[in-house]
Scaffold this motif. Sequence first.
Motif, short mmCIF file in Angstrom:
data_model
loop_
_atom_site.label_atom_id
_atom_site.label_comp_id
_atom_site.label_asym_id
_atom_site.label_seq_id
_atom_site.Cartn_x
_atom_site.Cartn_y
_atom_site.Cartn_z
N TYR A 55 0.78 -1.46 -0.20
CA TYR A 55 0.49 0.18 -0.02
C TYR A 55 0.77 1.56 0.20
O TYR A 55 2.11 1.40 0.69
CB TYR A 55 -0.94 0.14 1.10
N LYS A 57 1.40 5.34 -0.22
CA LYS A 57 1.17 6.53 0.65
C LYS A 57 0.42 7.81 -0.84
O LYS A 57 0.83 7.87 -1.82
CB LYS A 57 2.15 7.81 0.96
N SER A 58 -0.68 8.38 0.02
CA SER A 58 -1.38 8.79 -0.87
C SER A 58 -0.80 10.64 -1.34
O SER A 58 -1.26 11.12 -2.63
CB SER A 58 -3.01 9.65 -0.28
N ARG A 90 -6.46 3.34 -6.54
CA ARG A 90 -7.39 3.45 -5.71
C ARG A 90 -9.05 4.12 -6.32
O ARG A 90 -9.91 2.80 -5.39
CB ARG A 90 -7.53 4.58 -3.91
N LYS A 114 -6.41 2.81 -0.83
CA LYS A 114 -5.01 3.51 -0.81
C LYS A 114 -4.60 2.53 -2.34
O LYS A 114 -4.95 1.61 -3.09
CB LYS A 114 -3.96 3.42 0.24
#
Length: 292
Positions: A55, A57-58, A90, A114
Motif C-alpha cells: 500500500y 502513501k497518498s 484506489r 489506497k
Amino acid sequence: MEKIIRKKRLGGYPALGVVFSIFLALVVLGMFGQMLIYSNGFERMVRDNVNVKVYLKSTLTESQRKQLEKTLASKNYIAKTDEAITFISREDAEKELIKEIGDYKQILGENPLKDAYIVKIDPIHQDTTQLKAIQTEIEKMNGVVEATYEKHLYDQVNKNFTKISIGLLILAGLLIGAIFLLVFNTLRLALFSQRFLIRSMQLVGARKWFIQRPFLFRAAGYGLLSGILAGVFLYSFFNFAERVLSELQTLNDRQNFYQLLVVLVIFGMIVAVGSTYLAIRRYLKMSLDQLY
C-alpha cells in the motif's frame, strides 16, 4: 509320430511373463510419477496466487511511484514473470469494493482505499522466515505505508506441501523397492529352467561373464520393450484423461511428463538387467544339490 524335442538355448527363457510383469510395474510407477507432476503443478498454481500487497502513501507522485516500481522489480525475491508486479489504483479498488458490498459512501463519505501494488514472490522465497524479512524490507522503502500478506495461508501452504512431499518421497521409495522385488522374483522363476544349462557351462570351464552375457542382453531387450509399451500406454491414457478433465492440463508439465517416459524406459532396462544379474549370480553360486 516322432516327438520333437526343442533344444534349450543359453539365455533363452519365457519372454511374455517377464515383459508383462515389468510393463505392469512401470505403468504403476509412471502413474505415481504423473501424480507427482500434477501435485507440483497444483503447488505452483497455489503459490502463484498468493501475493504481497504493498500500500502506497497518498502523497506519492507519479514519478516516485514509477521509481518505487523499478526498485521492487530489481529485487531477487520478485517472481520472474511478466505480471509479477501489478498496480491497482484506489479508483479501481473502489469499483471492486462497490461490486462486493454496494455503495459505501453513504456511511464512509469518501474513498478510504489506497493505491497499491500486488507483488508476486518467487516460490523459493516463500518460506515464513523469508517472507517476514521481505515484508520488513518493503515497508522501509520510500512511499510505502504497509506491506501485507496472508500469513496464515502461506504457513498452511508451506506446512501442507512439505508433509505431502515427504510422504510422496517415502511412498516412491517403497514403490521402487516393491517393483524391484517383483521383477527380481519374476526373472528368478523364469531363469529356473536354465539352472542346469548354467551349471553345464560352468563344468566345461565357461567364465561367468560368458554365461551371464546372453541373459543380460536379453533382459535389456525385455526392459526396453516393456518401457516402450508402458510409455505408449501412459501417453495415451493421460492424453485421454486430460481431454475428459481439462483442468488436468493446467496442472501438467509436458516437459516433465516426457522426461518421465524416458526415465521409465531407462529404469525398465536397469531393473531387468540388475534383477537378472542377481538371479544368475545366485544360480552360479549354488551347489549341485541345491539345484534340485
